[in-house]
Design a protein around this motif. Structure first.
Motif, PDB file in Angstrom:
ATOM      1  N   LEU A  76      -6.558  -3.754  -1.941  1.00  0.00           N
ATOM      2  CA  LEU A  76      -5.483  -2.792  -2.189  1.00  0.00           C
ATOM      3  C   LEU A  76      -6.033  -1.445  -2.637  1.00  0.00           C
ATOM      4  CD1 LEU A  76      -2.492  -2.162  -2.322  1.00  0.00           C
ATOM      5  CD2 LEU A  76      -2.442  -3.116  -4.638  1.00  0.00           C
ATOM      6  N   THR A  77      -7.063  -1.448  -3.482  1.00  0.00           N
ATOM      7  CA  THR A  77      -7.641  -0.169  -3.907  1.00  0.00           C
ATOM      8  C   THR A  77      -8.204   0.590  -2.703  1.00  0.00           C
ATOM      9  OG1 THR A  77      -9.797  -1.193  -4.399  1.00  0.00           O
ATOM     10  CG2 THR A  77      -8.203  -1.077  -6.194  1.00  0.00           C
TER      11      THR A  77
ATOM     12  N   ILE B 234       5.453   7.892   7.372  1.00  0.00           N
ATOM     13  CA  ILE B 234       5.122   8.152   8.779  1.00  0.00           C
ATOM     14  C   ILE B 234       3.752   7.567   9.125  1.00  0.00           C
ATOM     15  CG2 ILE B 234       4.552   9.964  10.447  1.00  0.00           C
ATOM     16  CD1 ILE B 234       6.705  11.697   9.052  1.00  0.00           C
ATOM     17  N   ILE B 235       2.747   7.853   8.275  1.00  0.00           N
ATOM     18  CA  ILE B 235       1.399   7.353   8.545  1.00  0.00           C
ATOM     19  C   ILE B 235       1.369   5.830   8.484  1.00  0.00           C
ATOM     20  CG2 ILE B 235      -0.981   7.302   7.722  1.00  0.00           C
ATOM     21  CD1 ILE B 235      -0.246   9.916   9.044  1.00  0.00           C
ATOM     22  N   ALA B 236       2.039   5.256   7.492  1.00  0.00           N
ATOM     23  CA  ALA B 236       2.053   3.797   7.358  1.00  0.00           C
ATOM     24  C   ALA B 236       2.725   3.138   8.553  1.00  0.00           C
ATOM     25  CB  ALA B 236       2.759   3.403   6.057  1.00  0.00           C
TER      26      ALA B 236
ATOM     27  N   THR C 220       0.834  -1.210   0.000  1.00  0.00           N
ATOM     28  CA  THR C 220       0.000   0.000   0.000  1.00  0.00           C
ATOM     29  C   THR C 220       0.865   1.254   0.000  1.00  0.00           C
ATOM     30  OG1 THR C 220      -1.734  -1.179   1.232  1.00  0.00           O
ATOM     31  CG2 THR C 220      -1.811   1.231   1.247  1.00  0.00           C
ATOM     32  N   LEU C 221       1.886   1.276   0.846  1.00  0.00           N
ATOM     33  CA  LEU C 221       2.793   2.418   0.933  1.00  0.00           C
ATOM     34  C   LEU C 221       3.497   2.667  -0.388  1.00  0.00           C
ATOM     35  CD1 LEU C 221       4.430   4.548   2.477  1.00  0.00           C
ATOM     36  CD2 LEU C 221       5.944   2.706   3.260  1.00  0.00           C
ATOM     37  N   PHE C 222       3.889   1.619  -1.083  1.00  0.00           N
ATOM     38  CA  PHE C 222       4.588   1.765  -2.357  1.00  0.00           C
ATOM     39  C   PHE C 222       3.763   2.595  -3.337  1.00  0.00           C
ATOM     40  CE2 PHE C 222       5.002   0.195  -6.738  1.00  0.00           C
ATOM     41  CZ  PHE C 222       6.330   0.495  -6.988  1.00  0.00           C
TER      42      PHE C 222
END
Length: 414
Positions: free
Chosen positions: A279-280, A307-309, A117-119
């Protein structure tokens, strides 16, 4: 739909993060910027949902691996046979409890899905988020349609049609079924979580928001109906319980795939499809708080997303441990309605029963009563007689419905 349109028009007018967009609309309406709390509650809700959503999505990755391994095995044996060859029903049903009891695997899968997700979010709107929308969504629908057609022809179609579409007014008006339906529609459209305000900021001036809202609502309902036609024929054909909740996907369906022709392939495709859909959603859930952090503290996208992830991963790790090492922890034990909930379900309750409905309620009141009418009308793309209906819905019906959802969620016996 009126609340969805309200969130999108707030986002487009503000052109920034959800909180900053709500502040701009408030300032341009000569109203207090405290109304931006409607977005603040949504951002917090999105963050909490992201934290445990990636834990659940990790379960999906686990079953992708299970069926991928089974499919490889099937290629060397009876390809047309069922899934999970050599395992009886009790063994298949035991896979999920075994996963929940393995903290290392749960945290590892959680980390993997959060990293994926971060990617995409760290790459930006055009380099990451649009890739998810342009490529993964069509892939999801192709898989979805294929599995649905297979299910309709190989499953219990008649029983499914009766279950989904037979009109029973006694059931419709029994208990809180109507409010549950309203809540499902609300949450299915990702309302109250600042997602649609955030995405609304990316909508161009040439986009008719009213038309976009209608398309989103119709598509969302269509996908829900397709999901029923995809899953329940398989469930009924296998003689399984259609009301088994989350266990339906992670316990009942694997059992059903075992008995189906080409069950290994269908099971693999099904969980890959669910993974695409997850994922979406996770990308949107990370984008909302990351966008807030970027604009609030003038931080670049990638560091803000990281940071959020990282924070969401930490909270999600506690949720994962709530199924094993921290199973005796009940964060909302002081609240009778939520006293027995584990950590993950407590996070779900805080976000789904408090923050999201509260955000939606404030949004409806703000758009219907506080925001400048000329500003709202200039953004919403509605004219003619529909405009009168729009004003009634957003000013009266939506606040009442959302207040009812909020009250029943907090006090189920109220």
């Amino acid at each position: 739909m009126p609340v969805l349109l309200s969130e999108m028009l707030i986002g487009r007018h503000g052109g920034s993060s959800a909180v900053e967009s709500a502040k701009k609309v408030a300032r341009d309406s000569n109203a207090s910027t405290l109304w931006s709390l409607l977005a603040s509650f949504g951002v917090l809700g999105a963050f909490l949902i992201l934290s445990f959503y990636c834990v659940v999505a990790g379960w999906v990755l686990y079953y992708v691996g299970v069926f991928a391994s089974d499919f490889v095995t099937a290629l060397s044996g009876n390809f047309a046979g069922g899934a999970l060859a050599g395992m009886d029903q009790a063994a298949i049903e035991g896979l999920f409890p075994g996963l929940l009891g393995n903290p290392g695997m749960l945290i590892g899968l959680h980390a993997l899905f959060m990293a994926i997700t971060l990617f995409f979010v760290a790459r930006g709107v055009s380099g990451g988020i649009e890739i998810v929308a342009v490529w993964l969504m069509p892939a999801f629908f192709i898989l979805f349609l294929g599995i649905t057609v297979y299910s309709l022809f190989s499953g219990a179609l008649g029983e499914t049609m009766s279950f989904l579409f037979a009109f029973n007014p006694d059931r419709l008006f029994h208990g809180d079924v109507m409010l549950a339906g309203l809540g499902q529609a609300f949450f299915s459209l990702s309302l109250g979580s600042a997602l649609m305000i955030t995405y609304g900021a990316y909508a161009g001036r040439e986009t008719n928001l009213a038309n976009s809202t209608a398309i989103i609502a119709v598509a969302d309902t269509g996908v829900a109906i397709m999901a029923g036609l995809c899953i329940f024929p398989i469930v009924f054909a296998a003689g399984l319980d259609a009301g088994s909740g989350p266990g339906l996907m992670f316990v009942s369906l694997p059992v059903a795939f075992q008995a189906m022709p080409f069950g290994s392939l269908i099971g693999l495709l099904f969980f890959v499809m669910v993974g695409f859909a997850a994922l979406t959603s996770s990308v949107a859930l990370l984008e909302a708080p990351a966008s807030w952090l970027m604009h609030r503290f003038n931080i670049a996208r990638a560091p803000a997303a990281i940071i959020i992830a990282a924070l969401a991963f930490a909270v999600g790790t506690l949720a994962a441990l709530g199924y094993n090492l921290l199973s005796d922890v009940h964060p909302l034990g002081f609240w009778p309605a939520f006293a027995g909930l584990d950590i993950l379900d407590s996070l779900d309750a805080i976000s789904g029963k408090i923050l999201l409905p509260l955000s939606g309620l404030l949004t409806a009141i703000f758009t219907g009563w506080i925001a400048d009418r000329r500003l709202v009308d200039a953004e919403n793309g509605i004219d003619g007689g529909i405009h009168v209906l729009w004003r009634f819905l957003i000013a009266w019906l939506c606040p009442l419905a959302l207040a009812a959802i909020l009250i029943v969620g907090l006090w189920p016996t109220a």
